[in-house]
Scaffold this motif. Structure first.
Motif, PDB file in Angstrom:
ATOM      1  N   GLN A   1      15.768  -2.003 -11.081  1.00  0.00           N
ATOM      2  CA  GLN A   1      14.766  -0.966 -11.262  1.00  0.00           C
ATOM      3  C   GLN A   1      14.116  -0.585  -9.961  1.00  0.00           C
ATOM      4  OE1 GLN A   1      11.829  -1.937 -14.147  1.00  0.00           O
ATOM      5  NE2 GLN A   1      13.198  -1.745 -15.861  1.00  0.00           N
ATOM      6  N   GLY A   2      14.137  -1.477  -8.961  1.00  0.00           N
ATOM      7  CA  GLY A   2      13.463  -1.197  -7.711  1.00  0.00           C
ATOM      8  C   GLY A   2      12.021  -1.634  -7.772  1.00  0.00           C
ATOM      9  N   ASP A   3      11.389  -1.574  -6.614  1.00  0.00           N
ATOM     10  CA  ASP A   3      10.008  -2.012  -6.493  1.00  0.00           C
ATOM     11  C   ASP A   3       9.066  -0.842  -6.248  1.00  0.00           C
ATOM     12  OD1 ASP A   3      11.210  -4.800  -4.568  1.00  0.00           O
ATOM     13  OD2 ASP A   3      10.788  -4.705  -6.718  1.00  0.00           O
ATOM     14  N   LEU A   4       7.799  -1.086  -6.538  1.00  0.00           N
ATOM     15  CA  LEU A   4       6.733  -0.153  -6.207  1.00  0.00           C
ATOM     16  C   LEU A   4       5.899  -0.778  -5.102  1.00  0.00           C
ATOM     17  CD1 LEU A   4       5.576   0.828  -9.819  1.00  0.00           C
ATOM     18  CD2 LEU A   4       7.177   2.059  -8.342  1.00  0.00           C
ATOM     19  N   ALA A   5       5.534   0.000  -4.112  1.00  0.00           N
ATOM     20  CA  ALA A   5       4.762  -0.519  -2.990  1.00  0.00           C
ATOM     21  C   ALA A   5       3.636   0.429  -2.642  1.00  0.00           C
ATOM     22  CB  ALA A   5       5.665  -0.740  -1.773  1.00  0.00           C
ATOM     23  N   GLU A   6       2.402  -0.056  -2.805  1.00  0.00           N
ATOM     24  CA  GLU A   6       1.226   0.755  -2.493  1.00  0.00           C
ATOM     25  C   GLU A   6       0.866   0.635  -1.022  1.00  0.00           C
ATOM     26  OE1 GLU A   6       0.509  -1.342  -6.538  1.00  0.00           O
ATOM     27  OE2 GLU A   6       1.257  -1.832  -4.529  1.00  0.00           O
ATOM     28  N   SER A   7       0.208   1.672  -0.527  1.00  0.00           N
ATOM     29  CA  SER A   7      -0.330   1.653   0.827  1.00  0.00           C
ATOM     30  C   SER A   7      -1.495   2.617   0.899  1.00  0.00           C
ATOM     31  CB  SER A   7       0.743   2.034   1.857  1.00  0.00           C
ATOM     32  OG  SER A   7       1.211   3.350   1.622  1.00  0.00           O
ATOM     33  N   GLY A   8      -2.249   2.519   1.985  1.00  0.00           N
ATOM     34  CA  GLY A   8      -3.345   3.459   2.217  1.00  0.00           C
ATOM     35  C   GLY A   8      -4.727   2.895   1.993  1.00  0.00           C
ATOM     36  N   GLY A   9      -4.816   1.715   1.417  1.00  0.00           N
ATOM     37  CA  GLY A   9      -6.127   1.128   1.201  1.00  0.00           C
ATOM     38  C   GLY A   9      -6.750   0.638   2.495  1.00  0.00           C
ATOM     39  N   ARG A  10      -8.059   0.794   2.606  1.00  0.00           N
ATOM     40  CA  ARG A  10      -8.812   0.326   3.773  1.00  0.00           C
ATOM     41  C   ARG A  10     -10.290   0.377   3.456  1.00  0.00           C
ATOM     42  NH1 ARG A  10     -11.100   4.606   6.537  1.00  0.00           N
ATOM     43  NH2 ARG A  10     -10.185   6.686   6.191  1.00  0.00           N
ATOM     44  N   SER A  11     -11.108   0.030   4.422  1.00  0.00           N
ATOM     45  CA  SER A  11     -12.561   0.151   4.272  1.00  0.00           C
ATOM     46  C   SER A  11     -12.982   1.560   4.646  1.00  0.00           C
ATOM     47  CB  SER A  11     -13.264  -0.862   5.172  1.00  0.00           C
ATOM     48  OG  SER A  11     -12.992  -2.185   4.754  1.00  0.00           O
ATOM     49  N   VAL A  12     -13.885   2.123   3.852  1.00  0.00           N
ATOM     50  CA  VAL A  12     -14.342   3.496   4.081  1.00  0.00           C
ATOM     51  C   VAL A  12     -15.810   3.593   3.692  1.00  0.00           C
ATOM     52  CG1 VAL A  12     -13.604   4.253   1.788  1.00  0.00           C
ATOM     53  CG2 VAL A  12     -13.820   5.930   3.617  1.00  0.00           C
ATOM     54  N   GLU A  13     -16.512   4.444   4.375  1.00  0.00           N
ATOM     55  CA  GLU A  13     -17.927   4.631   4.102  1.00  0.00           C
ATOM     56  C   GLU A  13     -18.128   5.416   2.803  1.00  0.00           C
ATOM     57  OE1 GLU A  13     -19.954   6.464   7.335  1.00  0.00           O
ATOM     58  OE2 GLU A  13     -21.941   5.813   6.653  1.00  0.00           O
ATOM     59  N   SER A  14     -19.202   5.107   2.113  1.00  0.00           N
ATOM     60  CA  SER A  14     -19.542   5.820   0.891  1.00  0.00           C
ATOM     61  C   SER A  14     -19.584   7.318   1.147  1.00  0.00           C
ATOM     62  CB  SER A  14     -20.905   5.336   0.378  1.00  0.00           C
ATOM     63  OG  SER A  14     -21.277   6.021  -0.784  1.00  0.00           O
ATOM     64  N   GLY A  15     -18.986   8.080   0.241  1.00  0.00           N
ATOM     65  CA  GLY A  15     -18.892   9.523   0.399  1.00  0.00           C
ATOM     66  C   GLY A  15     -17.614   9.973   1.066  1.00  0.00           C
ATOM     67  N   GLY A  16     -16.860   9.032   1.589  1.00  0.00           N
ATOM     68  CA  GLY A  16     -15.624   9.358   2.274  1.00  0.00           C
ATOM     69  C   GLY A  16     -14.446   9.538   1.328  1.00  0.00           C
ATOM     70  N   SER A  17     -13.279   9.738   1.928  1.00  0.00           N
ATOM     71  CA  SER A  17     -12.053   9.999   1.165  1.00  0.00           C
ATOM     72  C   SER A  17     -10.927   9.078   1.614  1.00  0.00           C
ATOM     73  CB  SER A  17     -11.607  11.452   1.361  1.00  0.00           C
ATOM     74  OG  SER A  17     -12.563  12.358   0.858  1.00  0.00           O
ATOM     75  N   LEU A  18     -10.011   8.817   0.694  1.00  0.00           N
ATOM     76  CA  LEU A  18      -8.800   8.065   0.982  1.00  0.00           C
ATOM     77  C   LEU A  18      -7.674   8.640   0.152  1.00  0.00           C
ATOM     78  CD1 LEU A  18      -9.673   4.228   0.955  1.00  0.00           C
ATOM     79  CD2 LEU A  18      -8.944   5.603   2.914  1.00  0.00           C
ATOM     80  N   LYS A  19      -6.451   8.504   0.652  1.00  0.00           N
ATOM     81  CA  LYS A  19      -5.289   8.865  -0.135  1.00  0.00           C
ATOM     82  C   LYS A  19      -4.368   7.659  -0.210  1.00  0.00           C
ATOM     83  CE  LYS A  19      -1.747  12.419  -0.759  1.00  0.00           C
ATOM     84  NZ  LYS A  19      -1.181  13.689  -0.237  1.00  0.00           N
ATOM     85  N   LEU A  20      -4.176   7.170  -1.429  1.00  0.00           N
ATOM     86  CA  LEU A  20      -3.277   6.049  -1.646  1.00  0.00           C
ATOM     87  C   LEU A  20      -1.875   6.563  -1.939  1.00  0.00           C
ATOM     88  CD1 LEU A  20      -5.467   3.738  -3.921  1.00  0.00           C
ATOM     89  CD2 LEU A  20      -5.391   3.876  -1.423  1.00  0.00           C
ATOM     90  N   SER A  21      -0.892   5.806  -1.501  1.00  0.00           N
ATOM     91  CA  SER A  21       0.500   6.152  -1.742  1.00  0.00           C
ATOM     92  C   SER A  21       1.199   5.004  -2.459  1.00  0.00           C
ATOM     93  CB  SER A  21       1.224   6.416  -0.416  1.00  0.00           C
ATOM     94  OG  SER A  21       0.629   7.476   0.289  1.00  0.00           O
ATOM     95  N   CYS A  22       2.185   5.352  -3.253  1.00  0.00           N
ATOM     96  CA  CYS A  22       3.003   4.356  -3.950  1.00  0.00           C
ATOM     97  C   CYS A  22       4.459   4.784  -3.801  1.00  0.00           C
ATOM     98  CB  CYS A  22       2.605   4.287  -5.417  1.00  0.00           C
ATOM     99  SG  CYS A  22       3.706   3.271  -6.433  1.00  0.00           S
ATOM    100  N   LEU A  23       5.201   4.035  -3.044  1.00  0.00           N
ATOM    101  CA  LEU A  23       6.605   4.335  -2.815  1.00  0.00           C
ATOM    102  C   LEU A  23       7.464   3.596  -3.837  1.00  0.00           C
ATOM    103  CD1 LEU A  23       8.857   5.580  -1.042  1.00  0.00           C
ATOM    104  CD2 LEU A  23       8.767   3.481   0.327  1.00  0.00           C
ATOM    105  N   ASP A  24       8.297   4.360  -4.519  1.00  0.00           N
ATOM    106  CA  ASP A  24       9.232   3.784  -5.479  1.00  0.00           C
ATOM    107  C   ASP A  24      10.570   3.585  -4.769  1.00  0.00           C
ATOM    108  OD1 ASP A  24      10.901   3.131  -7.615  1.00  0.00           O
ATOM    109  OD2 ASP A  24       9.956   4.551  -8.975  1.00  0.00           O
TER     110      ASP A  24
END
Length: 126
Positions: free
Chosen positions: A1-24
């Motif tokens: 089936q393959g694996d799922l791998a997340e990335s993009g998490g980090r520390s960010v200040e309140s009110g900020g933005s992040l984009k998480l990715s999940c590679l299949d």
């Protein structure tokens, strides 16, 4: 089936933005439904958003209007755009997917989808 791998998490200040990715590592188009879960310290894991192959999406009230789920078939990836982050969004975020059953009456299952990534940590500070 393959694996799922997340990335993009980090520390960010309140009110900020992040984009998480999940590679299949398999073929993302074989998933009939994909979603993002999160688990905060001392709390149960919760499903925060999902997207079905027919483009139907769901968001829990606390993230609706701030988070956006999307998929890129050429990139074989699922994304979660998170805006206006708050301290309450601090958690480990997990990508998950199912290849069948997504159009049944009990999807997504309370026990969680069948394919999982290992998670990525998001920490929001004041």
């Amino acid at each position: 089936q393959g694996d799922l791998a997340e990335s993009g998490g980090r520390s960010v200040e309140s009110g900020g933005s992040l984009k998480l990715s999940c590679l299949d590592s398999g073929y993302i188009w074989e998933n009939c439904g994909m979603g993002w879960y999160r688990q905060a310290p001392g709390k149960e894991r919760e499903l925060i958003s999902f997207r079905k192959s027919n483009d139907q999406t769901m968001y829990i009230p606390s993230v609706k209007g701030r988070f956006s789920i999307s998929v890129s078939n050429p990139d074989n990836s699922l994304y979660l755009q998170m805006n206006n982050l708050s301290i309450d969004d601090t958690a480990t975020y997990y990508c998950a997917a199912d290849r069948q059953g997504c159009y049944g009456p009990s999807w997504p299952p309370a026990s969680g989808m069948s394919r999982w990534g290992k998670g990525t940590q998001v920490t929001v500070f004041a």
